[in-house]
Design an enzyme around this catalytic site. Sequence first.
Site, PDB file in Angstrom:
ATOM      1  N   SER A 118       0.983  -1.143  -0.020  1.00  0.00           N
ATOM      2  CA  SER A 118      -0.176  -0.016  -0.099  1.00  0.00           C
ATOM      3  C   SER A 118       1.049   1.384   0.116  1.00  0.00           C
ATOM      4  CB  SER A 118      -0.855   0.082   1.262  1.00  0.00           C
ATOM      5  OG  SER A 118      -0.921  -1.356   1.915  1.00  0.00           O
ATOM      6  N   LYS A 136       8.502  -2.764   5.329  1.00  0.00           N
ATOM      7  CA  LYS A 136       7.491  -2.090   4.556  1.00  0.00           C
ATOM      8  C   LYS A 136       7.780  -0.566   4.770  1.00  0.00           C
ATOM      9  CE  LYS A 136       2.520  -1.882   5.133  1.00  0.00           C
ATOM     10  NZ  LYS A 136       1.525  -2.308   4.644  1.00  0.00           N
ATOM     11  N   ILE A 227       7.333 -14.084   6.734  1.00  0.00           N
ATOM     12  CA  ILE A 227       6.586 -15.517   6.590  1.00  0.00           C
ATOM     13  C   ILE A 227       6.805 -16.216   5.443  1.00  0.00           C
ATOM     14  CG2 ILE A 227       4.268 -16.802   6.798  1.00  0.00           C
ATOM     15  CD1 ILE A 227       3.330 -14.709   8.732  1.00  0.00           C
ATOM     16  N   ASP A 269      -9.238  -6.759   3.247  1.00  0.00           N
ATOM     17  CA  ASP A 269      -8.524  -6.585   1.930  1.00  0.00           C
ATOM     18  C   ASP A 269      -8.341  -8.200   1.290  1.00  0.00           C
ATOM     19  OD1 ASP A 269      -7.259  -5.447  -0.362  1.00  0.00           O
ATOM     20  OD2 ASP A 269      -5.730  -4.605   0.804  1.00  0.00           O
ATOM     21  N   ASN A 274      -2.703 -11.465  -0.374  1.00  0.00           N
ATOM     22  CA  ASN A 274      -2.613 -11.311   1.174  1.00  0.00           C
ATOM     23  C   ASN A 274      -2.710 -12.664   1.741  1.00  0.00           C
ATOM     24  OD1 ASN A 274      -2.306  -8.494   0.721  1.00  0.00           O
ATOM     25  ND2 ASN A 274      -4.324  -8.116   1.070  1.00  0.00           N
TER      26      ASN A 274
END
Lengths: 416, 212
Positions: A118, A136, A227, A269, A274
């Site tokens: 995002s 991020k 992960i 989302d 995701n």
Amino acid sequence: MGLMGAGVVGRNTLAGIRKIGASEERRREIDQKTHESNAIRIFDSMSQMKGAFMKLGQMLSLQAHTLPEPYLRRLADLQWEAPPMHGTLMRMQFRNETGRSPEEVFDGFEREPFAAASLGQVHRARLKSGEPVAVKIQYPGIDRSIDSDFANLKTMLSTIRLSREQYGEVWNAVEEVRLHFHREVDYVQEADTIEEFRRLLRDRDDVRIPRVYRDFSTSRVLTMEFIEGQHLRDYLKGKPSQAERDAIGDRLLDLFFRQAFDFGLIHADPHPGNYLFLGDGRIGLLDFGCSKKFDRAFVDEHRKLFKIAIGDIDVLERHYKKFGMITDDDPKREQKKAALLKMQRTDISKYHEDRLFDFGDAAHFREIIGGLQELAKLGLTTPGFVLYVRAKIGLYNLFHQLGARVNCHKVYRKYV
Amino acid sequence: MGRRESKKEATKKKILEVSLQLFQKMGFGRTTMRDIAKKCGIALGTTYNYFPTKEHIAQYFFERALDEVMERYRREEPPDAPLEEKLFLLLSIELEKVTPYEEFLNLIVTHAVLPTSRLHPSSMDSQRLKMKYLDFIGSILESAKESGEFSTLGFDSMILSAFWVFHLGIMMFWMNDQSRKKEDTYILLDKSLRFILNAMKGKAPLGQKRRK
């Protein structure tokens, strides 16, 4: 921006002149063409805000008879495009946020991002203590550009010919997306959401949610546990058995009901990217920038909607009357009743039948989408409902791609 | 460098440091060479041997800053990075370098706008510094040209002057930038470099698809 606004207004005026003395059909055609060129001009000029407009488009297309079709089509075309940062800008942003360079904070920080997120990008690294992490990093200045870009968007939208009622709906949707977007660019909020989900789901060892490293996070940098897992497409390449895919479907549906009905908080989302498939049947959930809280009343009403017997139009109608979406003197009353009944048959009936439902059936997915659009056109949806529907459709889409078969009734009974 | 030279260099540096403090405290216009000499504990005549005017001191500041910027750039230049990143890096090193002296720069700018000022961007003294800077930019552009990444499109004679003006514009924007950590300057720098270089390569300026 000013120039672009002038262009849009100019074209509307021009179209107004052209329509003088034209036939009804010709007028419609002129309107259509004007909408199309305006839509292209408006959306193409806003590269940075595409993510927001994509969401806005999805909301509006589910929400109503609001925007003219060409605008909706263009909105639906938009893809999430975070502006890429080169290494120097990325490192500067990281240093401005944390006070240190990524190389000082981490071991093995990878300069090339492995994913776009995002309005930022995600880099792999390792903490000094050895744990692999995903970092991020947000492009600078996004948060401050939201309000000015939305003000511009509102100016643009005000040039579209709409009824007062339609404006009201468009404005509400725009406002909801604006607020939503402010939440989404704040990584501290996202960290809070991740931790809330981790707490709520601590008993579920089949679901993995990344740990947040607050010491290495700010409102624009989010450091999370990395992960290891496969995305849907790669997972399917490994030809997982039907039983395994069914089990995953079952698990995810259960997770969805638990979020919606027990927590009143959903991960909204549902993009296939995701979800991570960890190989041992476990699922990793990523990207919590977009979540939605529901109040008790909404959850309770929704629970009731699920319980209405299939085909019982009187109860169904009463349910919608409570929200003022159907009235006795409604000219579209019969149409609305028919649409609700159809949607109930298409979607809810599988929760009333104790058998495996095959989500791989493409016809089912198409009918759901068509049914929702019909409801939207008739004004039978609300803003809060839109994010919920978006999450559910996203889940159905995932099940469809997985080719999963799920006994929806069994899962549903635990929660309703 | 001999012992005498290094002692001279140390004195010059000391005069510079003291002057910068005084400029920031008293203003550039109001500070006199006498104030500087007194604060340094050096005879006024000796001070004049090093710097005939306080404008020379300011000039010396810029020259040293430029040397340090170029040196740091050479150390940090990412060899495989695209041209826009290299130029971004250079300008951001410059900005970082002058950040502690922002107040001083503000004072200097009001002086430098006078066409008669030695510090005016087109004065003889400034020209020398400018040429040194542009030589350096030229070498960066040249290697991008050799690798086929960049073409001057026949604007060879203008490109460096255009870059100089761009660079001054960024500096002025930075001085007026009220955003958090002056991030607007970096957004402007990033986007304008991408815009200009992409346009010169004939690509869509900010990477959007073109539509008819």
